[in-house]
Write a protein that holds these residues in place. Sequence first.
Motif, PDB file in Angstrom:
ATOM      1  N   ALA A  29     -11.193  -4.136 -14.944  1.00 17.55           N
ATOM      2  CA  ALA A  29     -12.462  -3.430 -14.740  1.00 17.55           C
ATOM      3  C   ALA A  29     -13.528  -4.387 -14.188  1.00 17.55           C
ATOM      4  CB  ALA A  29     -12.935  -2.802 -16.046  1.00 17.55           C
ATOM      5  N   LYS A  30     -13.539  -5.588 -14.697  1.00 19.08           N
ATOM      6  CA  LYS A  30     -14.530  -6.582 -14.252  1.00 19.08           C
ATOM      7  C   LYS A  30     -14.293  -6.990 -12.801  1.00 19.08           C
ATOM      8  CE  LYS A  30     -16.329 -11.139 -15.421  1.00 19.08           C
ATOM      9  NZ  LYS A  30     -16.201 -12.303 -16.315  1.00 19.08           N
ATOM     10  N   VAL A  31     -13.057  -7.334 -12.473  1.00 19.12           N
ATOM     11  CA  VAL A  31     -12.726  -7.829 -11.129  1.00 19.12           C
ATOM     12  C   VAL A  31     -12.885  -6.734 -10.075  1.00 19.12           C
ATOM     13  CG1 VAL A  31     -10.818  -8.677  -9.692  1.00 19.12           C
ATOM     14  CG2 VAL A  31     -11.209  -9.668 -11.939  1.00 19.12           C
TER      15      VAL A  31
ATOM     16  N   PRO B   1     -15.392   1.297 -13.259  1.00 15.96           N
ATOM     17  CA  PRO B   1     -15.586   1.601 -14.686  1.00 15.96           C
ATOM     18  C   PRO B   1     -14.265   1.913 -15.382  1.00 15.96           C
ATOM     19  CG  PRO B   1     -17.127   2.844 -13.334  1.00 15.96           C
ATOM     20  CD  PRO B   1     -16.159   2.210 -12.398  1.00 15.96           C
ATOM     21  N   LYS B   2     -14.175   1.507 -16.629  1.00 19.99           N
ATOM     22  CA  LYS B   2     -12.952   1.749 -17.397  1.00 19.99           C
ATOM     23  C   LYS B   2     -12.616   3.232 -17.456  1.00 19.99           C
ATOM     24  CE  LYS B   2     -13.479  -2.270 -20.335  1.00 19.99           C
ATOM     25  NZ  LYS B   2     -13.711  -2.734 -21.709  1.00 19.99           N
ATOM     26  N   SER B   3     -13.612   4.085 -17.545  1.00 20.60           N
ATOM     27  CA  SER B   3     -13.338   5.525 -17.604  1.00 20.60           C
ATOM     28  C   SER B   3     -12.656   6.002 -16.325  1.00 20.60           C
ATOM     29  CB  SER B   3     -14.615   6.324 -17.859  1.00 20.60           C
ATOM     30  OG  SER B   3     -15.560   6.092 -16.855  1.00 20.60           O
ATOM     31  N   ARG B   4     -13.051   5.448 -15.183  1.00 23.88           N
ATOM     32  CA  ARG B   4     -12.416   5.833 -13.927  1.00 23.88           C
ATOM     33  C   ARG B   4     -10.991   5.282 -13.853  1.00 23.88           C
ATOM     34  NH1 ARG B   4     -15.875   4.739  -8.965  1.00 23.88           N
ATOM     35  NH2 ARG B   4     -17.247   6.119 -10.113  1.00 23.88           N
TER      36      ARG B   4
END
Length: 56
Positions: free
Chosen positions: A28-30, A34-37
């Motif tokens: 998610a960071k790289v 978003p985590k939800s996506r």
Amino acid sequence: MAEPYLKYRTRFTSSLKNELVKEFDELAKVTRIPKSRLLDEAIEDLLKKHKKSLKE
């Protein structure tokens, strides 16, 4: 504090294997997605994979 209204999403609770959390956070960071996506994409892929067995 009031829960924010989610018009196009449904909140649910789940858990992940401990060894997946760090990699998921890093992805998610790289990617700046978003985590939800990322979870939406993973669930869609899983449903496509199992679509045939869902019809039976």
